[in-house]
Enzyme design. Structure first.
Site, PDB file in Angstrom:
ATOM      1  N   SER A 233      14.937  46.781 -71.782  1.00  0.00           N
ATOM      2  CA  SER A 233      14.884  47.053 -70.415  1.00  0.00           C
ATOM      3  C   SER A 233      16.346  47.830 -70.038  1.00  0.00           C
ATOM      4  CB  SER A 233      14.674  45.934 -69.146  1.00  0.00           C
ATOM      5  OG  SER A 233      15.888  44.879 -69.475  1.00  0.00           O
ATOM      6  N   LYS A 277      16.606  40.891 -60.948  1.00  0.00           N
ATOM      7  CA  LYS A 277      17.672  41.882 -61.469  1.00  0.00           C
ATOM      8  C   LYS A 277      18.109  42.710 -60.315  1.00  0.00           C
ATOM      9  CE  LYS A 277      15.838  42.490 -66.070  1.00  0.00           C
ATOM     10  NZ  LYS A 277      15.313  43.606 -67.025  1.00  0.00           N
TER      11      LYS A 277
END
Length: 344
Positions: A233, A277
């Site tokens: 990611s 996140k």
């Protein structure tokens, strides 16, 4: 008697403390991790980015739970996952981490390629086969393959990418014998076995999980150090950092975070845990957060009407925590570059 009672009471307390706080259970808790500045993790032609801007990848922290710490899953932006759901076919967390490191390695390669494509600069990418990450017990190769093996050829044929590798297998028949050329610990061996039915796809297969093995040569040379961070990611943020150093230095006062996989052609893909996140980036003081704007198919919505894109989840999370970050949707690296250019 009083002494015996005291000893029994002490032992009981020690046992309760151990069972609650130290006994690990087959359960993991996920929570917001870190926003890691990558300016000093990327070098182009031996030079790091010494500007005042900060580009950050974002992470999700995962830890094995005890009966007490499993309650953390009920805190905001925390979640719990069973060991079997997290690890899948892997025997332990160490094997799972090995898989994540291979994903990161491949993500670094595609991040470089995406940045160089966008900068219109030359590079060479060499497909070297696939890494074996696990072998099904039903596979006829169960005793011949192991995690970390590299398969470079099938029946003497090499391929330009993993899609070609998978397509070749899918065009065979269940029960056909194939020969794999395997590199292990610096040695090359050939192993043969019959293909089995892969129930998930209905196609013949070897019975392994795999990740792509490749290498990339760029001009100028680029090195990226991900440290002990795994997974795919960080691709988008690494590609932006490389592009920034190759082509143009965006506004030097920006605090930029984000997430998303990256393909060689620059397309940005969906990731997991984006709410956590966003929280991590906000805590670090980011002013911009790039979120994958992935399309949700009608079929996926039929199966899960509550399914949302990464961008939708990121936006809702930022609003819920009263963040001042600008959540920016991206489908391609060019979307992020165009946004950053608005600050010039």
């Amino acid at each position: 008697m009083n002494k015996n009672r005291l000893v029994l009471k002490t032992l009981t307390i020690v046992l309760i403390v151990y069972l609650l706080f130290f006994l690990q259970i087959p359960y993991y808790v996920e929570r917001p991790g870190s926003a890691v500045v990558i300016n000093d993790r990327v070098e182009v032609d031996g030079q790091m980015d010494e500007s005042d801007s900060h580009y950050m990848l974002t992470t999700v922290e995962i830890f094995k739970a005890t009966p007490f710490s499993s309650l953390f899953q009920f805190l905001p932006y925390h979640s719990g996952v069973s060991e079997i759901d997290l690890l899948g076919n892997y025997e332990d967390y160490s094997a799972y981490r090995t898989l994540q490191r291979h994903y990161m390695d491949y993500s670094i390669h595609t991040a470089k390629a995406a940045a160089f494509n966008e900068a219109d600069l030359p590079y060479d990418i060499d497909y070297e086969g696939v890494y074996v990450m696990s072998v099904s017990e039903e596979s006829n190769f169960f005793e011949d393959l192991t995690m970390g093996d590299s398969i470079s050829k099938i029946d003497g044929k090499s391929f330009e990418n993993t899609d070609g590798f998978i397509e070749y297998i899918a065009n065979q028949s269940i029960g056909d014998t194939v020969t794999l050329s395997v590199d292990r610990d610096g040695k090359s061996i050939d192993v043969s076995g019959e293909l089995i039915l892969i129930e998930e796809t209905g196609n013949p297969g070897i019975g392994i999980t795999l990740v792509t093995q490749s290498s990339i040569t760029t001009y100028p040379e680029v090195t990226i150090d991900a440290g002990n961070i795994g997974g795919p990611s960080a691709g988008l943020m690494f590609s932006l950092q490389v592009y920034k150093m190759l082509v143009e230095d965006f506004d030097s006062s920006l605090e930029v975070a984000g997430t998303g996989t990256i393909a060689e052609n620059g397309e940005v893909g969906r990731i997991g845990g984006i709410d956590k996140k966003v929280v991590a980036a906000d805590r670090k003081g980011a002013s911009i957060f790039f979120a994958p704007d992935d399309a949700i198919s009608s079929q996926a919505l039929e199966e899960d009407p509550d399914l949302k894109s990464n961008y939708e989840i990121a936006t809702e999370t930022a609003e819920a925590i009263n963040s001042d970050m600008q959540i920016v949707p991206v489908q391609h690296i060019k979307d992020a570059i165009d946004y950053l250019n608005t600050f010039d």
